[in-house]
Design a protein around this motif. Structure first.
Motif, PDB file in Angstrom:
ATOM      1  N   ALA A  10       0.827  -1.212   0.000  1.00  0.00           N
ATOM      2  CA  ALA A  10       0.000   0.000   0.000  1.00  0.00           C
ATOM      3  C   ALA A  10       0.858   1.259   0.000  1.00  0.00           C
ATOM      4  N   LEU A  11       1.950   1.237   0.742  1.00  0.00           N
ATOM      5  CA  LEU A  11       2.844   2.399   0.779  1.00  0.00           C
ATOM      6  C   LEU A  11       3.463   2.649  -0.590  1.00  0.00           C
ATOM      7  N   ALA A  12       3.850   1.599  -1.269  1.00  0.00           N
ATOM      8  CA  ALA A  12       4.444   1.750  -2.599  1.00  0.00           C
ATOM      9  C   ALA A  12       3.471   2.382  -3.579  1.00  0.00           C
ATOM     10  N   ARG A  13       2.181   2.202  -3.366  1.00  0.00           N
ATOM     11  CA  ARG A  13       1.158   2.752  -4.255  1.00  0.00           C
ATOM     12  C   ARG A  13       0.557   4.054  -3.713  1.00  0.00           C
ATOM     13  N   ASN A  14       0.965   4.463  -2.531  1.00  0.00           N
ATOM     14  CA  ASN A  14       0.464   5.667  -1.861  1.00  0.00           C
ATOM     15  C   ASN A  14      -1.041   5.587  -1.592  1.00  0.00           C
ATOM     16  N   MET A  15      -1.496   4.425  -1.170  1.00  0.00           N
ATOM     17  CA  MET A  15      -2.910   4.253  -0.842  1.00  0.00           C
ATOM     18  C   MET A  15      -3.171   4.695   0.593  1.00  0.00           C
ATOM     19  N   ARG A  16      -4.373   5.196   0.829  1.00  0.00           N
ATOM     20  CA  ARG A  16      -4.811   5.480   2.209  1.00  0.00           C
ATOM     21  C   ARG A  16      -5.502   4.220   2.714  1.00  0.00           C
ATOM     22  N   LEU A  17      -4.746   3.439   3.457  1.00  0.00           N
ATOM     23  CA  LEU A  17      -5.194   2.112   3.863  1.00  0.00           C
ATOM     24  C   LEU A  17      -4.921   1.912   5.349  1.00  0.00           C
ATOM     25  N   THR A  18      -5.885   1.332   6.046  1.00  0.00           N
ATOM     26  CA  THR A  18      -5.755   1.002   7.463  1.00  0.00           C
ATOM     27  C   THR A  18      -5.917  -0.500   7.621  1.00  0.00           C
ATOM     28  N   ALA A  19      -5.036  -1.119   8.404  1.00  0.00           N
ATOM     29  CA  ALA A  19      -5.070  -2.575   8.539  1.00  0.00           C
ATOM     30  C   ALA A  19      -4.556  -2.985   9.906  1.00  0.00           C
ATOM     31  N   GLY A  20      -4.706  -4.263  10.204  1.00  0.00           N
ATOM     32  CA  GLY A  20      -4.207  -4.772  11.470  1.00  0.00           C
ATOM     33  C   GLY A  20      -3.994  -6.265  11.450  1.00  0.00           C
ATOM     34  N   LYS A  21      -3.124  -6.720  12.343  1.00  0.00           N
ATOM     35  CA  LYS A  21      -2.870  -8.142  12.577  1.00  0.00           C
ATOM     36  C   LYS A  21      -4.029  -8.741  13.358  1.00  0.00           C
TER      37      LYS A  21
END
Length: 435
Positions: free
Chosen positions: A150-161
């Motif tokens: 997601a960082l490589a694509r500059n997405m606004r993404l929230t996630a978790g383990k």
């Protein structure tokens, strides 16, 4: 300073149609101009109003016959379940053991997680989803891989383990101690990096002990900028099992409340069988629900009542819930939500469905200061939608009299082919014509 302008029909939502007069809930310009400066929206309005004041030499890209909207926001999705989409099965608990858990065990391998995460992010963009709230697996590597992609694509993404210390295969369980250590490590490494966010992620009450749920609440309280993301009241068998495991709780929501997990930062997927009283408690806490129509139908979980949730004041986003959900397309989910409403005697207005897929999801994820519509100052995550992407779609949208009618046709007949371009922070991230 980099400035560009885009000419097309423009549409975005300004407020919840449940709470605002219909005419004030959205803005639509049949001939509009979107002006983007340095990755943010500088102006959104009618071409006739904005074009005369546009700085000389500003490039204008025209998309005649196309529709520009904000990027779509998927408020509940499981990236490790991409490979079990369209898997035949029974209802929720059996489906987890038959399909979900076997697929998720592979994510202990970083190479597998990297490949899956890259495919997943590209699939989101291909379907017009620019922001998402995502489940990983119990493995820390699964979240590292997703955040890298997601960082490589500059997405606004929230996630978790995922936190899961019981009632699951040995390869998919953690402990209170390892769950805390991995979660805090991931928060330190990724929260606020690029456009990423973190969510404390107990899978659901069945698979977390009291001690683990308490730990999850403690970690969330110690980090007031992270979300809490879990499932609730999806399936009747699941609800009965929660009642057996937590006999002292008032209801499913109370299980989470007792552990500090019902907060303004909490997002509860499904909420299909939630009482008015519990929904009002969610509203008082500021928690959000996510409507996942496709997976609720596939697993036979039941019919979510949007009317009920709205009447109780709860913010409701829209989720694909891959992989029980059958498509990455939030356009498709808008159509599925309409069908669920019809079965429950609730006709869903197309503009309300579009709100669920954009601004409502951003509000549920607490990112609406950044995305969700194209108000000036927000990040320029937007789509160019081709209303003539297929012959049938072209024929039907050409006959539509209003933007609401066009949206409804799009929600029934549209798919990834209608997403001509996807932009992230003003940069082209996907182009259908480059495939």
């Amino acid at each position: 300073m980099t400035r560009r302008a885009y000419r097309a029909a423009l549409l975005h939502m300004l407020d919840d149609p449940c709470r605002a007069p219909a005419a004030e809930a959205y803005a639509y310009h049949p001939d509009g101009l979107l002006i983007v400066e340095d990755g943010h929206v500088a102006a959104f309005g009618a071409y006739a109003d904005l074009a005369p004041a546009l700085a000389p030499g500003t490039p204008i890209e025209a998309f005649p016959g196309k529709l520009i909207t904000p990027g779509l926001v998927d408020a509940h999705i499981h990236y490790p379940q991409t490979d079990v989409i369209a898997a035949w099965g029974s209802q929720l608990l059996d489906w987890l053991h038959s399909h979900t858990f076997p697929a998720e065990q592979a994510f202990a391998d970083r190479a597998h997680a990297d490949e899956a995460a890259g495919f997943f992010c590209d699939e989101l963009l291909r379907h017009g989803t620019t922001s998402a709230l995502v489940f990983g697996t119990v493995h820390k590597t699964s979240v590292d891989a997703l955040f890298d992609a997601a960082l490589a694509r500059n997405m606004r993404l929230t996630a978790g383990k995922v936190l899961m210390d019981r009632h699951a295969p040995a390869g998919l369980t953690d402990t209170v101690e390892t769950g805390r250590a991995d979660t805090e490590s991931l928060i330190r490494a990724w929260r606020g990096k690029g456009r990423l966010g973190y969510a404390v992620t107990p899978r659901f009450a069945v698979t977390s002990s009291d001690a683990q749920l308490t730990m999850a609440g403690e970690v969330a309280a110690a980090h007031p900028d992270v979300l809490i993301h879990t499932h609730m009241s999806e399936n009747l068998e699941e609800i009965a099992r929660v009642g057996e495991l937590f006999p002292g709780a008032q209801d499913y929501l109370d299980v989470y409340a007792r552990h500090g997990l019902v907060t303004p930062r909490s997002v509860f997927a499904h909420c299909v069988h939630t009482t008015d009283e519990a929904l009002r408690r969610m509203n008082m806490a500021g928690s959000a629900a996510v409507f996942c129509p496709s997976s609720n139908l596939l697993l036979g979980s039941g019919l979510f009542s949007l009317k009920q949730a709205c009447a109780c004041g709860v913010t409701v986003g829209l989720g694909t819930d891959i992989g029980a959900g059958a498509s990455f397309s939030l356009l498709h989910m808008m159509g599925e939500a309409y069908k669920v409403g019809q079965l429950g005697g609730e006709a869903l207005d197309p503009l309300h469905a579009f709100y669920l897929a954009t601004l409502a999801g951003a509000r549920a994820m607490k990112i609406d200061a950044h995305v969700g519509n194209l108000a000036p100052g927000k990040e320029a995550d937007f789509l160019v939608i081709d209303l003539a992407a297929t012959p049938l779609l072209a024929r039907r949208t050409a006959a539509a009299r209003t933007i609401a009618e066009k949206l409804f046709v799009l929600s029934l007949l549209g798919d990834d082919r209608a997403i001509e371009r996807t932009y992230l922070a003003g940069a082209l991230a996907h182009s259908r014509d480059r495939l």
